[in-house]
Design an enzyme around this catalytic site. Sequence first.
Site, mmCIF file in Angstrom:
data_model
loop_
_atom_site.group_PDB
_atom_site.id
_atom_site.type_symbol
_atom_site.label_atom_id
_atom_site.label_comp_id
_atom_site.label_asym_id
_atom_site.label_seq_id
_atom_site.Cartn_x
_atom_site.Cartn_y
_atom_site.Cartn_z
ATOM 1 N N ARG A 206 -5.669 -5.700 8.213
ATOM 2 C CA ARG A 206 -4.500 -4.856 8.003
ATOM 3 C C ARG A 206 -3.503 -5.157 9.114
ATOM 4 N NH1 ARG A 206 -5.694 -4.063 3.471
ATOM 5 N NH2 ARG A 206 -6.064 -2.077 2.402
ATOM 6 N N GLU A 235 4.718 -4.076 5.508
ATOM 7 C CA GLU A 235 4.867 -4.927 4.324
ATOM 8 C C GLU A 235 5.801 -4.282 3.295
ATOM 9 O OE1 GLU A 235 0.921 -5.704 2.903
ATOM 10 O OE2 GLU A 235 0.329 -6.709 4.747
ATOM 11 N N HIS A 253 0.204 -11.282 1.809
ATOM 12 C CA HIS A 253 -0.958 -10.420 1.536
ATOM 13 C C HIS A 253 -1.683 -10.866 0.267
ATOM 14 C CE1 HIS A 253 -2.656 -6.135 2.347
ATOM 15 N NE2 HIS A 253 -3.598 -6.953 1.899
#
Length: 287
Positions: A206, A235, A253
């Site tokens: 993360r 993000e 991601h």
Amino acid sequence: MLDDLQSRFDLRTAPGPGIRAAVTGGAEGIDAATIDRCPDLALIAVCAVGYDKVDVAHARARGIAVTNTPDVLTEDTADTAIALMFAVYRRVALYDRYVRDGRWEKEGPPPLARKLTGRRIGILGLGRIGSAIAKRCAPFAGEIAYHSRTPVPGAPYRYAADTVALAAGVDVLVVATPGGKGTAGLVDRAVLDALGPDGTLINIARGSVVDEDALVAALAEGRLGAVGLDVFAHEPHVPEALLAMENVVLLPHQGSATVETRKAMADLVIANVEAFFAGKPLLTPVE
């Protein structure tokens, strides 16, 4: 049509009463305010292994079950970590641009890359994904070390007492620990400085685990050698400074983003929802 359906069933804006089950992605989650708008909610099914964006404590206080999708995405996420390692060390993205921009023909061969085989590799978080990464590293790593909150019984790798000690003793530090408040900013300036100007950071966990400002500063000042990132703090925003750096490889991601794994994740979410409505035990409850 899809946009219309999404707007109609978005719990952030749609009426909550009568909704018994909610499905969310790991990046979106469900906060306490959204939970409270759904007085009949009894299940939150997360289509991800990470559930740090779900207020699990608040859900539990309301008697709401939470499920996630562990195991089915482990292999692809571990593959992504390995891909980032090789992409950074062998300068894959840079060389691709070098060819596409016509520089090979105009300027000749590009600068040399670095050898990954024989490097000391540290895994921060030796859970399912961390263990899968370590197994993949075993054939080419000079040494594998790890740090978790406690030593993992039976793990054949060197245990480091803390994150700084782990970073100081490896060439590549792979972040594979869960997100959430307990790990926010865990990889800070002290860790980055311990990794050093020849060190490489890989993050497939993360974005919150890494102090992003400290990371950008370490790269800009030459205190860190290179980075491979699949996740970011805010993000889909990526710090502008990272975009111009040739020693950085960036992915949007995509750790679990294969057709096969995303189908398996969706199937598991549906199976949990079906079990809930059938009054059967949930397949993958968050304990």
